[in-house]
Scaffold this active site. Sequence first.
Site, short mmCIF file in Angstrom:
data_model
loop_
_atom_site.label_atom_id
_atom_site.label_comp_id
_atom_site.label_asym_id
_atom_site.label_seq_id
_atom_site.Cartn_x
_atom_site.Cartn_y
_atom_site.Cartn_z
N ASP A 12 0.83 -1.21 0.00
CA ASP A 12 0.00 0.00 0.00
C ASP A 12 0.86 1.26 0.00
O ASP A 12 1.95 1.28 0.58
CB ASP A 12 -0.90 -0.02 1.24
CG ASP A 12 -2.00 1.02 1.17
OD1 ASP A 12 -2.26 1.54 0.06
OD2 ASP A 12 -2.60 1.32 2.21
N HIS A 29 2.98 3.41 -8.96
CA HIS A 29 2.73 1.98 -9.22
C HIS A 29 3.94 1.33 -9.89
O HIS A 29 4.28 0.19 -9.60
CB HIS A 29 1.48 1.80 -10.06
CG HIS A 29 0.22 2.21 -9.34
ND1 HIS A 29 -0.06 1.81 -8.05
CD2 HIS A 29 -0.82 3.01 -9.72
CE1 HIS A 29 -1.22 2.34 -7.67
NE2 HIS A 29 -1.70 3.07 -8.66
N LEU A 123 10.74 -20.61 -4.34
CA LEU A 123 9.67 -19.78 -3.76
C LEU A 123 8.34 -19.97 -4.49
O LEU A 123 8.30 -20.06 -5.71
CB LEU A 123 10.11 -18.31 -3.88
CG LEU A 123 9.09 -17.25 -3.49
CD1 LEU A 123 8.89 -17.23 -1.98
CD2 LEU A 123 9.55 -15.88 -3.98
C1 FPP Z 1 -1.77 0.45 -3.30
O1 FPP Z 1 -1.28 1.73 -3.55
C2 FPP Z 1 -1.35 -0.51 -4.29
C3 FPP Z 1 -2.17 -1.08 -5.23
C4 FPP Z 1 -3.56 -0.72 -5.48
C5 FPP Z 1 -1.71 -2.13 -6.07
C6 FPP Z 1 -0.33 -2.65 -5.83
C7 FPP Z 1 0.29 -2.67 -7.12
C8 FPP Z 1 1.60 -2.70 -7.37
C9 FPP Z 1 2.68 -2.86 -6.37
C10 FPP Z 1 2.03 -2.55 -8.77
C11 FPP Z 1 1.35 -3.51 -9.65
C12 FPP Z 1 1.90 -4.86 -9.54
C13 FPP Z 1 1.29 -5.88 -10.12
C14 FPP Z 1 1.92 -7.24 -10.11
C15 FPP Z 1 -0.01 -5.65 -10.75
P1 FPP Z 1 -2.38 2.87 -3.60
O2 FPP Z 1 -2.57 3.26 -5.01
O3 FPP Z 1 -3.61 2.43 -2.90
O4 FPP Z 1 -1.65 3.99 -2.80
P2 FPP Z 1 -2.37 5.14 -1.97
O5 FPP Z 1 -3.16 4.47 -0.88
O6 FPP Z 1 -1.22 5.94 -1.47
O7 FPP Z 1 -3.24 5.90 -2.94
#
Ligand code: FPP
Length: 242
Positions: A12, A29, A123
């Site tokens: 997150d 991202h 893994l």
């Molecule tokens: C949360 O950050 C993260 C996500 C919604 C997705 C996690 C995705 C990745 C690490 C990249 C994609 C990887 C793959 C394998 C698809 P947020 O956008 O909710 O952050 P915020 O809460 O600060 O807005």
Amino acid sequence: MTTPAHVAIIMDGNGRWAKARGLPRLAGHRAGVEALRQAVRTASDLGIGWLTVYAFSSENWSRPQSEVSDLLGLLKLFIRRDLAELHRAGVRVRVIGQRDDLQADIRMLLEEAETLTIANRALNLVIAFNYGSRDEIVRAVRRIAADVADGRLSASAVTLQTVSAALDTSGIPDPDLVIRTSGEMRLSNFLLWQAAYSELAFLPCYWPDFTPELFKDTLRQFGTRERRFGGLVERDPVSSSA
Ligand code: FPP
């Protein structure tokens, strides 16, 4: 250091990481994917058996269309670019979540990743994609109810193991440790059944700042915790009665 058999991560804070730098969310991202690569390498180096990552939740569809397509695009890119390397490193990929509603090209990529790596024994990387724990439990209940309705199973024979086996995570050990970055302290519909006795670690950093050192520090702290599973000794009541 006690190395956990299974670590699950809620990645997150990509958006806030980007915002703090005046960058578009997509940049966050992208940096998140890089942090994911590092986490996979670290888990593999440390001999962790299972690493589950929350890549896209069933609730993430409610984000703006442009961000949804960015996230879908990153997943495709991750699999296309990294699959060969994961395979060479002996990583087995497994995907949990609702697959039927996904676009055909994504479904095919996910299946390709699972099929190619099925015999790998290093893994296990579990990607939670279009995943929501409540949705997973509803699908499991439907499956069990159908077995009962068709006479393959009696209602009184339904046990903890029946439910565990009907979940997407069937055959995957419960996580010993769930890590969430970004300072939020909740599970957000992630592995609700499976994390019943997991240790939880909420880290104040955003996901792109999750370095191998931080990962190792978190595991070191986990190693000092005493896990009692509701009893007096370190023993998981579900897996030990299986
Ligand atoms: C949360 O950050 C993260 C996500 C919604 C997705 C996690 C995705 C990745 C690490 C990249 C994609 C990887 C793959 C394998 C698809 P947020 O956008 O909710 O952050 P915020 O809460 O600060 O807005």
